[in-house]
Design an enzyme around this catalytic site. Structure first.
Site, PDB file in Angstrom:
ATOM      1  N   ASN A  15       0.831  -1.207   0.000  1.00 35.80           N
ATOM      2  CA  ASN A  15       0.000   0.000   0.000  1.00 35.80           C
ATOM      3  C   ASN A  15       0.862   1.252   0.000  1.00 35.80           C
ATOM      4  OD1 ASN A  15      -2.453  -1.431   0.080  1.00 35.80           O
ATOM      5  ND2 ASN A  15      -2.240  -1.729   2.278  1.00 35.80           N
ATOM      6  N   CYS A  16       0.259   2.337  -0.410  1.00 34.03           N
ATOM      7  CA  CYS A  16       0.896   3.650  -0.443  1.00 34.03           C
ATOM      8  C   CYS A  16       1.487   3.967   0.928  1.00 34.03           C
ATOM      9  CB  CYS A  16      -0.151   4.683  -0.835  1.00 34.03           C
ATOM     10  SG  CYS A  16       0.472   6.350  -1.003  1.00 34.03           S
ATOM     11  N   PRO A  17       2.682   4.458   1.014  1.00 29.86           N
ATOM     12  CA  PRO A  17       3.580   4.919  -0.040  1.00 29.86           C
ATOM     13  C   PRO A  17       4.656   3.899  -0.416  1.00 29.86           C
ATOM     14  CG  PRO A  17       4.404   5.733   2.022  1.00 29.86           C
ATOM     15  CD  PRO A  17       3.168   4.901   2.335  1.00 29.86           C
ATOM     16  N   ASP A  42      -1.619  -0.946  -5.926  1.00 30.53           N
ATOM     17  CA  ASP A  42      -2.188   0.192  -5.202  1.00 30.53           C
ATOM     18  C   ASP A  42      -2.661   1.248  -6.202  1.00 30.53           C
ATOM     19  OD1 ASP A  42      -2.785   1.899  -2.966  1.00 30.53           O
ATOM     20  OD2 ASP A  42      -0.963   3.013  -3.457  1.00 30.53           O
ATOM     21  N   ASP A  48       0.829   8.842  -7.716  1.00 26.68           N
ATOM     22  CA  ASP A  48       2.123   9.008  -7.056  1.00 26.68           C
ATOM     23  C   ASP A  48       3.303   8.953  -8.027  1.00 26.68           C
ATOM     24  OD1 ASP A  48       0.726   9.159  -4.687  1.00 26.68           O
ATOM     25  OD2 ASP A  48       1.195   7.104  -4.067  1.00 26.68           O
TER      26      ASP A  48
END
Length: 79
Positions: A15-17, A42, A48
């Site tokens: 998952n982010c980041p 993600d 991003d």
């Protein structure tokens, strides 16, 4: 996305980041002009990676999504 790839990073399930952080780490060890392929799941990575390329000067050669898997080709910037 037919570019010679020097390294592939599988960031699926992260998952982010984390996908972006792992990509930044991988780019550090690549030579200038080398290409990194990143696979991620993600959805936030779509935004991003584009923002990162704009801000860092790395070249986003391509971005695609198929079946919930996002694929990015990033070329390490030339100095």
């Amino acid at each position: 996305m037919a570019h010679p790839v020097q390294q592939q990073l599988d960031a699926q399930g992260l998952n982010c980041p984390l996908p972006l952080l792992k990509a930044k780490q991988a780019l550090r060890v690549l030579a200038e002009g080398d290409v990194l392929r990143v696979l991620a799941t993600d959805a936030g990575s779509w935004r991003d990676f584009r923002a990162y390329a704009d801000l860092s000067g790395q070249v986003l050669l391509g971005a695609a999504e198929q079946g919930g898997i996002y694929c990015y080709l990033i070329q390490k910037k030339l100095r």
